[in-house]
Design a protein around this motif. Structure first.
Motif, PDB file in Angstrom:
ATOM      1  N   MET A  90       0.874  -1.275  -0.065  1.00 51.26           N
ATOM      2  CA  MET A  90      -0.204  -0.064   0.075  1.00 51.26           C
ATOM      3  C   MET A  90       0.760   1.168   0.002  1.00 51.26           C
ATOM      4  N   GLN A 120      -8.462  -4.448   6.720  1.00 50.81           N
ATOM      5  CA  GLN A 120      -7.857  -5.532   5.978  1.00 50.81           C
ATOM      6  C   GLN A 120      -7.687  -6.500   7.311  1.00 50.81           C
ATOM      7  N   LYS A 121      -7.061  -6.042   8.418  1.00 46.08           N
ATOM      8  CA  LYS A 121      -6.814  -6.779   9.508  1.00 46.08           C
ATOM      9  C   LYS A 121      -8.318  -7.286  10.188  1.00 46.08           C
ATOM     10  N   THR A 162      -0.872  -3.860   6.544  1.00 42.10           N
ATOM     11  CA  THR A 162      -2.476  -3.847   6.422  1.00 42.10           C
ATOM     12  C   THR A 162      -3.031  -3.138   7.115  1.00 42.10           C
ATOM     13  N   SER A 163      -4.286  -2.336   6.380  1.00 47.49           N
ATOM     14  CA  SER A 163      -4.930  -1.432   7.252  1.00 47.49           C
ATOM     15  C   SER A 163      -5.863  -1.843   8.328  1.00 47.49           C
ATOM     16  N   TRP A 193       3.336   2.663   2.830  1.00 49.85           N
ATOM     17  CA  TRP A 193       3.521   1.565   4.036  1.00 49.85           C
ATOM     18  C   TRP A 193       4.818   1.046   3.465  1.00 49.85           C
ATOM     19  N   ASP A 249       2.297  -5.058  12.980  1.00 50.61           N
ATOM     20  CA  ASP A 249       3.081  -3.653  12.450  1.00 50.61           C
ATOM     21  C   ASP A 249       3.861  -2.891  13.550  1.00 50.61           C
TER      22      ASP A 249
END
Length: 232
Positions: free
Chosen positions: A1, A18-19, A14-15, A4, A118
């Motif tokens: 992305m 998405q998580k 992942t956003s 990122w 993250d």
């Protein structure tokens, strides 16, 4: 992305959405097949946002845990001297750990690498948790069958607060027979909960430097009560 980047090898940014989707999908698959370790791993990483920092802080505030965070040891076949561990006395942590691996035909190399956490340090914390999981079986005296896994998950849920452990502890018993459910409810779960509450943080043990220590001695040091005398 866009914007990122990888925080460590294998990291997949992942956003939050998405998580959430990954967590929901992996939870369904893990409940359908508890031996899908890849799905259990994804669920653990995408739902551990509160528990992992708490575990990291416990490690930072403990001398042995802090050393582990600094040195980042790994429990892999490439880092283990299996011949030496096999030659240790019966009852020692190293000998009983190898016996557990052999009896249950499992390998430390099957533990999935972190991908969706993250934060590089928190990724190591969950990796460390995965790699000491078999040592929890060894300390608790539990096999890798469904009953043994559920007992370990109860202990780990109390110890870590990780949602994946809570999920396994709560829903794992649905596949057990009536007899095993009775043993679980009356003896094994109460023992696992008492031990989990009483024990100091199991991530603060540098197991690689404790191979010669007797299992009973380490249980006593940590505050884990002796396992019930029941067949698991």
């Amino acid at each position: 992305m866009e914007g990122w980047h990888q925080l460590y090898p294998g990291h997949i940014p992942t956003s939050p959405l998405q998580k959430a989707l990954l967590a929901a999908g992996s939870a369904v698959m893990a409940l359908y097949d508890p031996y899908r370790h890849d799905m259990v791993a994804v669920f653990g990483e995408t739902t551990g946002c509160l528990a992992l920092p708490n575990l990291r802080d416990k490690m930072r505030n403990h001398p042995e845990g802090y050393r582990i965070l600094q040195e980042r040891p790994r429990i892999r076949l490439s880092t283990l001297d299996m011949a030496r561990l096999q030659g240790l006395p019966d009852g020692s942590l190293g000998r009983e750990y190898v016996r557990f691996l052999e009896d249950n035909k499992v390998s430390p190399d099957t533990r999935m690498p972190a991908k969706f956490v993250d934060d590089e340090e928190l990724a190591y914390v969950i990796q460390r948790y995965r790699e000491v999981h078999d040592l929890m079986h060894t300390l608790l005296g539990m096999p890798t069958n469904m009953l043994g896994e559920v007992v370990v998950k109860w202990f780990e849920a109390i110890q870590t607060g990780l949602p994946m452990c809570v999920l396994g502890a709560a829903f794992g018993p649905v596949r057990l027979s009536t007899r095993k459910l009775q043993v679980l409810a009356t003896e094994l779960v109460p023992w696992a909960i008492r031990s989990g509450l009483n024990a100091s943080c199991v991530l603060n043990v540098y197991y690689e430097q404790r191979w010669e220590q007797p299992v009973e001695s380490l249980r006593e040091e940590l505050g884990i009560f002796p396992p019930p005398a029941v067949r698991v």
